[in-house]
Motif scaffolding. Structure first.
Motif, PDB file in Angstrom:
ATOM      1  N   ASP A 143      -7.134  -2.063   2.840  1.00 39.07           N
ATOM      2  CA  ASP A 143      -7.530  -1.764   1.365  1.00 39.07           C
ATOM      3  C   ASP A 143      -6.065  -1.895   0.655  1.00 39.07           C
ATOM      4  OD1 ASP A 143      -7.758  -1.084  -1.075  1.00 39.07           O
ATOM      5  OD2 ASP A 143      -9.315   0.705  -0.497  1.00 39.07           O
ATOM      6  N   THR A 144      -5.484  -2.848   0.152  1.00 45.48           N
ATOM      7  CA  THR A 144      -4.183  -3.056  -0.558  1.00 45.48           C
ATOM      8  C   THR A 144      -4.125  -2.393  -1.752  1.00 45.48           C
ATOM      9  OG1 THR A 144      -4.802  -5.113  -1.209  1.00 45.48           O
ATOM     10  CG2 THR A 144      -3.868  -5.104   0.702  1.00 45.48           C
ATOM     11  N   LYS A 145      -5.183  -1.632  -2.173  1.00 48.14           N
ATOM     12  CA  LYS A 145      -5.198  -1.044  -3.650  1.00 48.14           C
ATOM     13  C   LYS A 145      -5.046   0.495  -3.611  1.00 48.14           C
ATOM     14  CE  LYS A 145      -7.660  -4.766  -6.253  1.00 48.14           C
ATOM     15  NZ  LYS A 145      -6.541  -5.665  -6.112  1.00 48.14           N
ATOM     16  N   LYS A 171       3.179   2.178  -6.146  1.00 42.05           N
ATOM     17  CA  LYS A 171       3.239   1.026  -6.692  1.00 42.05           C
ATOM     18  C   LYS A 171       1.774   0.788  -7.110  1.00 42.05           C
ATOM     19  CE  LYS A 171       6.947  -1.205  -4.221  1.00 42.05           C
ATOM     20  NZ  LYS A 171       7.295  -1.971  -3.100  1.00 42.05           N
ATOM     21  N   ARG A 172       0.930   1.330  -5.939  1.00 36.41           N
ATOM     22  CA  ARG A 172      -0.659   0.859  -5.904  1.00 36.41           C
ATOM     23  C   ARG A 172      -1.295   1.687  -7.137  1.00 36.41           C
ATOM     24  NH1 ARG A 172      -2.950   0.432   0.096  1.00 36.41           N
ATOM     25  NH2 ARG A 172      -1.338  -0.994   0.877  1.00 36.41           N
ATOM     26  N   ASP A 173      -1.040   2.898  -7.313  1.00 37.44           N
ATOM     27  CA  ASP A 173      -1.483   3.961  -8.550  1.00 37.44           C
ATOM     28  C   ASP A 173      -0.655   5.027  -8.506  1.00 37.44           C
ATOM     29  OD1 ASP A 173      -3.055   5.059  -9.848  1.00 37.44           O
ATOM     30  OD2 ASP A 173      -5.009   5.471  -8.657  1.00 37.44           O
ATOM     31  N   GLN A 174       0.177   5.176  -9.385  1.00 35.10           N
ATOM     32  CA  GLN A 174       1.206   6.249  -9.514  1.00 35.10           C
ATOM     33  C   GLN A 174       0.202   7.485 -10.018  1.00 35.10           C
ATOM     34  OE1 GLN A 174       4.274   5.320 -12.497  1.00 35.10           O
ATOM     35  NE2 GLN A 174       5.321   7.211 -12.035  1.00 35.10           N
ATOM     36  N   GLU A 231       4.935   2.666  -1.782  1.00 37.43           N
ATOM     37  CA  GLU A 231       3.890   1.990  -1.812  1.00 37.43           C
ATOM     38  C   GLU A 231       2.627   2.443  -2.556  1.00 37.43           C
ATOM     39  OE1 GLU A 231       1.636  -1.344  -1.364  1.00 37.43           O
ATOM     40  OE2 GLU A 231       3.747  -1.330  -1.094  1.00 37.43           O
ATOM     41  N   ALA A 232       2.309   3.652  -2.240  1.00 38.01           N
ATOM     42  CA  ALA A 232       1.375   4.432  -2.991  1.00 38.01           C
ATOM     43  C   ALA A 232       1.622   4.580  -4.334  1.00 38.01           C
ATOM     44  CB  ALA A 232       1.146   5.888  -2.283  1.00 38.01           C
ATOM     45  N   THR A 265      -4.775   4.406  -2.224  1.00 34.53           N
ATOM     46  CA  THR A 265      -3.306   5.061  -1.961  1.00 34.53           C
ATOM     47  C   THR A 265      -3.458   6.274  -0.807  1.00 34.53           C
ATOM     48  OG1 THR A 265      -3.688   6.714  -3.614  1.00 34.53           O
ATOM     49  CG2 THR A 265      -2.574   4.912  -4.386  1.00 34.53           C
ATOM     50  N   CYS A 300      -1.545   5.317   2.500  1.00 35.73           N
ATOM     51  CA  CYS A 300      -0.219   5.366   2.150  1.00 35.73           C
ATOM     52  C   CYS A 300       0.233   6.911   2.262  1.00 35.73           C
ATOM     53  CB  CYS A 300       0.110   4.955   0.948  1.00 35.73           C
ATOM     54  SG  CYS A 300      -0.372   3.092   0.713  1.00 35.73           S
ATOM     55  N   MET A 302      -3.968   0.891   5.522  1.00 35.11           N
ATOM     56  CA  MET A 302      -3.270   0.096   4.365  1.00 35.11           C
ATOM     57  C   MET A 302      -3.618  -1.356   4.242  1.00 35.11           C
ATOM     58  SD  MET A 302       0.333   2.464   4.647  1.00 35.11           S
ATOM     59  CE  MET A 302       1.267   1.264   3.538  1.00 35.11           C
TER      60      MET A 302
END
Length: 190
Positions: A128-130, A171-174, A168-169, A132, A135, A125
């Protein structure tokens, strides 16, 4: 050039084995043989200079699918060692550890494998902060690990921590989060 050819061949053998299983044309021990043969080719590729992360991922995955978890973990660890900043190496390492945790009845080993997998997913995580995937796998693994304790563990606390990981996932890419699966993992407490 040889490394690329071996990586391509081993990856093809891995995917072909998966396709034959899906088609119902490969059965019994031939399944293990198909995966392990792919693993041997990918191992040869990994020994050569310049092997990409996919070589290590697929090598480990082939051995894992072939039932050789101990060597799958070694292959995944070599990937982590070679690609310290690539989250895919940590993801594969965590995947093998979860499989090993699910296979053992020794509570201490089970807890150790789950704890190490959780650490891998947390590191992925960060790397790679983008994406999912880490997460989501962290959330699942936290819940699985909470049930590994014969004394009952802390499933309520694990669900709370898992909800944070899945949050968090989101937030990154619903769009990449399966909300119904998330609710099932969280027992409807999402």
């Amino acid at each position: 050039m040889l490394m690329q050819a071996l990586t391509a061949l081993g990856t093809f053998m891995l995917r072909d084995t998966e396709a034959q299983i899906a088609a119902g044309t490969l059965r019994g021990l031939a399944i293990n043989d198909g995966f392990l043969q792919a693993g041997y080719v990918l191992e040869d590729a990994a020994k050569l200079s310049g092997a990409p992360i996919e070589t290590y991922e697929n090598w480990s995955e082939a051995l894992l699918n072939g039932g050789d978890k101990r060597n799958a973990l070694k292959a995944a660890q070599k990937g982590v060692d070679a690609f310290t900043k690539d989250p895919r190496a940590r993801m594969q390492h965590g995947r093998v550890l979860v499989a090993m945790a699910n296979d053992t009845t020794d509570v201490g080993k089970k807890k150790g494998y789950f704890d190490a997998a959780i650490a891998d997913y947390r590191e992925a995580m960060k790397l790679d902060t983008k994406a999912t995937a880490a997460c989501l796998k962290l959330g699942e693994t936290l819940i699985l690990a909470s049930y590994a304790d014969p004394e009952g563990g802390q499933p309520t606390e694990a669900r709370k921590e898992a909800a944070v990981a899945w949050g968090e996932a989101l937030k990154r890419d619903q769009a990449s989060v399966d909300l119904s699966a998330m609710c099932q993992w969280l027992h409807g407490q999402a």
